[in-house]
Design a protein around this motif. Structure first.
Motif, PDB file in Angstrom:
ATOM      1  N   GLU A  58       0.821  -1.213   0.000  1.00 20.25           N
ATOM      2  CA  GLU A  58       0.000   0.000   0.000  1.00 20.25           C
ATOM      3  C   GLU A  58       0.856   1.264   0.000  1.00 20.25           C
ATOM      4  O   GLU A  58       0.473   2.273  -0.599  1.00 20.25           O
ATOM      5  N   GLU A  59       1.996   1.217   0.633  1.00 16.37           N
ATOM      6  CA  GLU A  59       2.896   2.374   0.632  1.00 16.37           C
ATOM      7  C   GLU A  59       3.370   2.673  -0.794  1.00 16.37           C
ATOM      8  O   GLU A  59       3.482   3.820  -1.185  1.00 16.37           O
ATOM      9  N   GLU A  60       3.620   1.612  -1.542  1.00 14.57           N
ATOM     10  CA  GLU A  60       4.117   1.784  -2.906  1.00 14.57           C
ATOM     11  C   GLU A  60       3.009   2.019  -3.930  1.00 14.57           C
ATOM     12  O   GLU A  60       3.171   2.802  -4.859  1.00 14.57           O
ATOM     13  N   HIS A  61       1.846   1.362  -3.743  1.00 10.93           N
ATOM     14  CA  HIS A  61       0.804   1.372  -4.769  1.00 10.93           C
ATOM     15  C   HIS A  61      -0.514   2.001  -4.330  1.00 10.93           C
ATOM     16  O   HIS A  61      -1.447   2.058  -5.130  1.00 10.93           O
ATOM     17  N   GLY A  62      -0.629   2.413  -3.089  1.00 12.98           N
ATOM     18  CA  GLY A  62      -1.882   2.959  -2.594  1.00 12.98           C
ATOM     19  C   GLY A  62      -2.737   1.891  -1.937  1.00 12.98           C
ATOM     20  O   GLY A  62      -2.451   0.702  -2.005  1.00 12.98           O
ATOM     21  N   THR A  63      -3.811   2.323  -1.316  1.00 10.52           N
ATOM     22  CA  THR A  63      -4.704   1.437  -0.573  1.00 10.52           C
ATOM     23  C   THR A  63      -5.301   0.373  -1.486  1.00 10.52           C
ATOM     24  O   THR A  63      -5.705   0.664  -2.611  1.00 10.52           O
ATOM     25  N   LEU A  64      -5.357  -0.854  -0.971  1.00 13.63           N
ATOM     26  CA  LEU A  64      -5.981  -1.937  -1.719  1.00 13.63           C
ATOM     27  C   LEU A  64      -7.470  -1.660  -1.884  1.00 13.63           C
ATOM     28  O   LEU A  64      -8.130  -1.168  -0.967  1.00 13.63           O
ATOM     29  N   THR A  65      -7.987  -1.987  -3.057  1.00 12.08           N
ATOM     30  CA  THR A  65      -9.423  -1.841  -3.285  1.00 12.08           C
ATOM     31  C   THR A  65     -10.146  -3.042  -2.688  1.00 12.08           C
ATOM     32  O   THR A  65      -9.545  -4.083  -2.423  1.00 12.08           O
ATOM     33  N   GLU A  66     -11.450  -2.929  -2.503  1.00  7.52           N
ATOM     34  CA  GLU A  66     -12.247  -4.054  -2.002  1.00  7.52           C
ATOM     35  C   GLU A  66     -12.166  -5.227  -2.972  1.00  7.52           C
ATOM     36  O   GLU A  66     -12.134  -6.385  -2.545  1.00  7.52           O
ATOM     37  N   GLN A  67     -12.096  -4.952  -4.261  1.00  7.72           N
ATOM     38  CA  GLN A  67     -11.976  -6.019  -5.258  1.00  7.72           C
ATOM     39  C   GLN A  67     -10.649  -6.762  -5.090  1.00  7.72           C
ATOM     40  O   GLN A  67     -10.605  -7.994  -5.200  1.00  7.72           O
ATOM     41  N   GLU A  68      -9.564  -6.047  -4.824  1.00  8.18           N
ATOM     42  CA  GLU A  68      -8.261  -6.685  -4.603  1.00  8.18           C
ATOM     43  C   GLU A  68      -8.276  -7.533  -3.330  1.00  8.18           C
ATOM     44  O   GLU A  68      -7.735  -8.641  -3.304  1.00  8.18           O
ATOM     45  N   VAL A  69      -8.909  -7.024  -2.291  1.00  5.53           N
ATOM     46  CA  VAL A  69      -9.012  -7.761  -1.031  1.00  5.53           C
ATOM     47  C   VAL A  69      -9.829  -9.034  -1.235  1.00  5.53           C
ATOM     48  O   VAL A  69      -9.445 -10.119  -0.777  1.00  5.53           O
ATOM     49  N   GLU A  70     -10.962  -8.931  -1.946  1.00  7.12           N
ATOM     50  CA  GLU A  70     -11.794 -10.108  -2.211  1.00  7.12           C
ATOM     51  C   GLU A  70     -11.052 -11.131  -3.061  1.00  7.12           C
ATOM     52  O   GLU A  70     -11.150 -12.340  -2.816  1.00  7.12           O
ATOM     53  N   ALA A  71     -10.288 -10.680  -4.050  1.00  5.57           N
ATOM     54  CA  ALA A  71      -9.504 -11.598  -4.879  1.00  5.57           C
ATOM     55  C   ALA A  71      -8.462 -12.322  -4.031  1.00  5.57           C
ATOM     56  O   ALA A  71      -8.247 -13.532  -4.190  1.00  5.57           O
ATOM     57  N   ALA A  72      -7.840 -11.606  -3.119  1.00  7.72           N
ATOM     58  CA  ALA A  72      -6.852 -12.233  -2.230  1.00  7.72           C
ATOM     59  C   ALA A  72      -7.531 -13.243  -1.315  1.00  7.72           C
ATOM     60  O   ALA A  72      -6.994 -14.331  -1.083  1.00  7.72           O
ATOM     61  N   ARG A  73      -8.707 -12.924  -0.789  1.00  4.36           N
ATOM     62  CA  ARG A  73      -9.446 -13.872   0.053  1.00  4.36           C
ATOM     63  C   ARG A  73      -9.755 -15.153  -0.710  1.00  4.36           C
ATOM     64  O   ARG A  73      -9.609 -16.249  -0.182  1.00  4.36           O
ATOM     65  N   ARG A  74     -10.216 -14.993  -1.954  1.00  2.87           N
ATOM     66  CA  ARG A  74     -10.525 -16.173  -2.763  1.00  2.87           C
ATOM     67  C   ARG A  74      -9.273 -17.012  -2.990  1.00  2.87           C
ATOM     68  O   ARG A  74      -9.319 -18.239  -2.914  1.00  2.87           O
ATOM     69  N   GLU A  75      -8.153 -16.349  -3.256  1.00  3.82           N
ATOM     70  CA  GLU A  75      -6.913 -17.079  -3.500  1.00  3.82           C
ATOM     71  C   GLU A  75      -6.430 -17.796  -2.239  1.00  3.82           C
ATOM     72  O   GLU A  75      -5.973 -18.930  -2.287  1.00  3.82           O
ATOM     73  N   LEU A  76      -6.543 -17.132  -1.100  1.00  5.17           N
ATOM     74  CA  LEU A  76      -6.076 -17.719   0.155  1.00  5.17           C
ATOM     75  C   LEU A  76      -7.012 -18.790   0.697  1.00  5.17           C
ATOM     76  O   LEU A  76      -6.564 -19.817   1.203  1.00  5.17           O
ATOM     77  N   PHE A  77      -8.319 -18.539   0.628  1.00  2.63           N
ATOM     78  CA  PHE A  77      -9.278 -19.383   1.329  1.00  2.63           C
ATOM     79  C   PHE A  77     -10.211 -20.158   0.413  1.00  2.63           C
ATOM     80  O   PHE A  77     -11.004 -20.957   0.888  1.00  2.63           O
ATOM     81  N   GLY A  78     -10.155 -19.904  -0.864  1.00  6.87           N
ATOM     82  CA  GLY A  78     -11.054 -20.580  -1.796  1.00  6.87           C
ATOM     83  C   GLY A  78     -12.368 -19.854  -1.932  1.00  6.87           C
ATOM     84  O   GLY A  78     -12.802 -19.137  -1.038  1.00  6.87           O
ATOM     85  N   GLU A  79     -12.976 -20.033  -3.069  1.00  9.99           N
ATOM     86  CA  GLU A  79     -14.229 -19.347  -3.395  1.00  9.99           C
ATOM     87  C   GLU A  79     -15.316 -19.600  -2.365  1.00  9.99           C
ATOM     88  O   GLU A  79     -15.991 -18.691  -1.907  1.00  9.99           O
ATOM     89  N   GLU A  80     -15.485 -20.875  -1.960  1.00 15.81           N
ATOM     90  CA  GLU A  80     -16.577 -21.232  -1.063  1.00 15.81           C
ATOM     91  C   GLU A  80     -16.371 -20.735   0.363  1.00 15.81           C
ATOM     92  O   GLU A  80     -17.312 -20.662   1.130  1.00 15.81           O
ATOM     93  N   ASN A  81     -15.147 -20.381   0.751  1.00 20.54           N
ATOM     94  CA  ASN A  81     -14.866 -19.984   2.128  1.00 20.54           C
ATOM     95  C   ASN A  81     -14.847 -18.480   2.359  1.00 20.54           C
ATOM     96  O   ASN A  81     -14.755 -18.042   3.488  1.00 20.54           O
ATOM     97  N   THR A  82     -14.961 -17.675   1.327  1.00 24.07           N
ATOM     98  CA  THR A  82     -14.818 -16.232   1.515  1.00 24.07           C
ATOM     99  C   THR A  82     -15.978 -15.621   2.287  1.00 24.07           C
ATOM    100  O   THR A  82     -15.822 -14.595   2.923  1.00 24.07           O
TER     101      THR A  82
END
Length: 90
Positions: A58-82
């Motif tokens: 975030e320091e380099e690229h700015g605050t993460l968007t909600e879409q970026e956060v949701e994409a990371a959640r899906r990648e970390l926890f899987g679609e069904e677990n978000t």
């Protein structure tokens, strides 16, 4: 320090509220307090590291968007677990 199958260990002393110790003992069960606390600390260190990665990004690229956060959640926890992941937990 002593050697065990997990590597070199060191005895430490920690203080925590009595009610927390009671709950900890009941949850740790057969695996024991040391094992339970070791895994909890490993988890917290991983979360701290993730927080540092996010802060650096975030320091380099700015605050993460909600879409970026949701994409990371899906990648970390899987679609069904978000839907079950606590928002803001890290």
């Amino acid at each position: 320090m002593k050697q065990n199958r997990a590597g070199v260990t060191e005895n430490i002393s920690v203080s925590m509220p009595s009610e927390l110790v009671s709950e900890l003992r009941s949850r740790a069960g057969r695996r024991g307090l040391s094992s339970y606390i070791t895994e909890a600390v490993r988890h917290q260190l991983a979360m701290d590291g993730l927080g540092e990665i996010v802060a650096a990004h975030e320091e380099e690229h700015g605050t993460l968007t909600e879409q970026e956060v949701e994409a990371a959640r899906r990648e970390l926890f899987g679609e069904e677990n978000t839907d079950h992941v606590e928002r803001g937990a890290a």
